[in-house]
Scaffold this active site. Structure first.
Site, PDB file in Angstrom:
ATOM      1  N   GLU A 184       0.855  -1.198   0.000  1.00  0.00           N
ATOM      2  CA  GLU A 184       0.000   0.000   0.000  1.00  0.00           C
ATOM      3  C   GLU A 184       0.884   1.238   0.000  1.00  0.00           C
ATOM      4  OE1 GLU A 184      -3.116  -0.209  -1.106  1.00  0.00           O
ATOM      5  OE2 GLU A 184      -3.660  -1.492   0.583  1.00  0.00           O
ATOM      6  N   HIS A 185       0.527   2.202  -0.830  1.00  0.00           N
ATOM      7  CA  HIS A 185       1.287   3.456  -0.975  1.00  0.00           C
ATOM      8  C   HIS A 185       2.717   3.197  -1.458  1.00  0.00           C
ATOM      9  CE1 HIS A 185      -1.785   6.192   0.560  1.00  0.00           C
ATOM     10  NE2 HIS A 185      -2.128   5.193   1.347  1.00  0.00           N
ATOM     11  N   THR A 186       2.902   2.090  -2.113  1.00  0.00           N
ATOM     12  CA  THR A 186       4.214   1.801  -2.701  1.00  0.00           C
ATOM     13  C   THR A 186       4.214   2.104  -4.194  1.00  0.00           C
ATOM     14  OG1 THR A 186       3.426  -0.460  -2.820  1.00  0.00           O
ATOM     15  CG2 THR A 186       5.008   0.030  -1.090  1.00  0.00           C
ATOM     16  N   SER A 245     -25.896   8.077 -15.841  1.00  0.00           N
ATOM     17  CA  SER A 245     -25.504   7.192 -14.740  1.00  0.00           C
ATOM     18  C   SER A 245     -26.771   6.704 -14.052  1.00  0.00           C
ATOM     19  CB  SER A 245     -24.630   7.962 -13.741  1.00  0.00           C
ATOM     20  OG  SER A 245     -24.651   7.270 -12.498  1.00  0.00           O
ATOM     21  N   GLY A 248     -16.308   4.830  -2.391  1.00  0.00           N
ATOM     22  CA  GLY A 248     -15.584   5.346  -1.218  1.00  0.00           C
ATOM     23  C   GLY A 248     -15.173   4.268  -0.237  1.00  0.00           C
ATOM     24  N   ALA A 249     -15.145   3.006  -0.686  1.00  0.00           N
ATOM     25  CA  ALA A 249     -14.808   1.911   0.225  1.00  0.00           C
ATOM     26  C   ALA A 249     -13.359   1.471   0.054  1.00  0.00           C
ATOM     27  CB  ALA A 249     -15.753   0.731  -0.002  1.00  0.00           C
ATOM     28  N   SER A 272     -13.645   2.152  -7.236  1.00  0.00           N
ATOM     29  CA  SER A 272     -14.752   2.301  -8.185  1.00  0.00           C
ATOM     30  C   SER A 272     -14.344   3.249  -9.312  1.00  0.00           C
ATOM     31  CB  SER A 272     -15.990   2.830  -7.461  1.00  0.00           C
ATOM     32  OG  SER A 272     -15.662   3.979  -6.719  1.00  0.00           O
ATOM     33  N   ASP A 280      -4.329   0.802  -9.190  1.00  0.00           N
ATOM     34  CA  ASP A 280      -5.760   0.519  -9.328  1.00  0.00           C
ATOM     35  C   ASP A 280      -6.141   0.286 -10.785  1.00  0.00           C
ATOM     36  OD1 ASP A 280      -5.574   1.178  -6.697  1.00  0.00           O
ATOM     37  OD2 ASP A 280      -6.670   3.070  -6.857  1.00  0.00           O
TER      38      ASP A 280
END
Ligand code: GLA
Length: 380
Positions: free
Chosen positions: A34-36, A68, A121-122, A126, A172
């Protein structure tokens, strides 16, 4: 009505027959790393069975007309307009079109209706699913698939940078485009070399516990974390934290602020943990994988400071219930924990997490069992 039928029906109601073509792309999990990504390190994500799906039909003009279903909003924009639409969901589509054109690709006007089941937001990306779905589709429809998957991931990433204010890494979008059912992807974010790792443990499963604390990376200190890392790399005279050992970082400690030191220390340790987890998985050593996940959480909470009270609480519940590994997942500041859970305690853990969280915070978290699935694709 399933998502596909709903999209088909809404499309014909809104734009008339004939039907367009259907495409989908996936949200992602990340086992570790994470954050790498924006530090040119390693990540270990996979696409999941939660998708954004869009029906698209060229309309012979230079305009995009988009609806949407989930947000129940409609937007129209011209492909040569400079200003992005005001609705945040439409900015992603606008950004993808513009970025494809910047990369020398072709985009013509189209009508589209889309929907999804990736929780917003999880921390399940998304937005990457939305970008990848449209990047993949517009490549198929207007460029005969000639834009490489690497470029499609980059197009999604630069959409975030240039239209959405998030200076994110590549993880992502890469996972969303390259995802493969039953496999995690070890990605080297320096040169984008990658390897698929089969992931279908016999005695464990992955469970996401969504605190439903919402985060918005754009307004969160995400970009600030990235700036800290870049500052330390500059101070040490290297291109990125990928090139720094813990010993080198410690030796330079007096030249950087204490806060920047802690951020960089986390990143350097996390970079190494990813490789450690990949080899532990190869040996079937899930205990070691789990230990690394807890260590990541500790670092994200204490040194990188992107956790929050609710997520620390959920990781504590996991630890106390005997879960093999647990940590906050994604950019942070809310969202989910990812849990590596032995099958024998699966149901007990979920019951405990729901009960204890509801007692403390007044609402139950949402639970998702992870299924590692395919990424961007045409839907038959
Ligand atoms: C967000 C970003 C990714 C990555 C993660 C943290 O999801 O979009 O690029 O930096 O946070 O690992």
């Amino acid at each position: 009505m399933d998502m596909k039928e709903l999209i088909r029906k809404t499309f014909v109601e809104r734009f008339g027959a004939p039907e367009g073509q259907l495409f989908a792309s996936a949200g992602r999990i990340n086992l570790i790393g994470e954050h790498t990504d924006y530090n040119e390190g390693f990540v270990f994500p996979g696409a999941i069975d939660k998708v954004i799906m869009a029906e698209i039909r060229p309309n012979g003009s230079h305009s995009v007309r988009a609806l949407s279903i989930d947000i129940d909003e409609y937007c129209e924009f011209g492909l040569n307009e400079e200003d992005a639409p005001s609705q945040s969901w439409a900015r992603y589509i606008f950004g993808v079109c513009r970025e494809i054109m910047k990369h020398g690709g072709k985009v013509e006007g189209f009508d589209t209706v889309f929907a999804g089941n990736v929780p917003l937001g999880a921390g399940l990306s998304s937005s990457a699913a939305l970008e990848s779905c449209f990047a993949f589709a517009l490549n198929e429809l207007f460029n005969a698939g000639s834009i490489s998957k690497f470029e499609l991931a980059r197009i999604g990433q630069s959409t975030e940078h240039n239209y959405c204010g998030v200076n994110c890494g590549i993880m992502d979008q890469f996972a969303s485009v390259f995802g493969k059912a039953g496999h995690l992807i070890r990605l080297d974010c320096r040169d984008l070399s990658y390897e698929y790792f089969p992931f279908s443990p016999e005695h464990h499963s992955l469970v996401l516990v969504d605190s439903r604390v919402k985060h918005e990376l754009k307004d969160s200190p995400y970009n600030k974390r990235r700036e800290s890392c870049e500052r330390v790399a500059r101070a040490l005279g290297v291109p990125s934290l990928r090139d720094v050992s813990l010993a080198e970082l410690n030796a330079a400690r007096v030249t950087i602020s204490d806060e920047d030191y802690r951020r960089a220390k986390y990143v350097v340790e996390e970079r190494d943990r990813v490789l450690c987890v990949c080899s532990a998985l190869g040996r079937g050593d899930y205990e070691e994988v789990g230990r690394m996940m807890y260590a990541t959480h500790e670092g994200l909470s204490k040194d990188y400071e992107v956790s929050c009270e609710e997520l620390d609480f959920l990781v504590d519940v996991a630890r106390r219930t005997g879960v093999t590994g647990a940590r906050i997942m994604g950019g942070g500041f809310g969202g989910c924990t990812i849990n590596l859970v032995e099958n024998s305690i699966h149901d007990r853990f979920i019951a405990e997490a729901c009960k204890q969280f509801a007692e403390k915070y007044g609402h139950e978290p949402k639970i998702y069992d992870v299924v590692i699935s395919d990424g961007a694709r045409r839907v038959e």
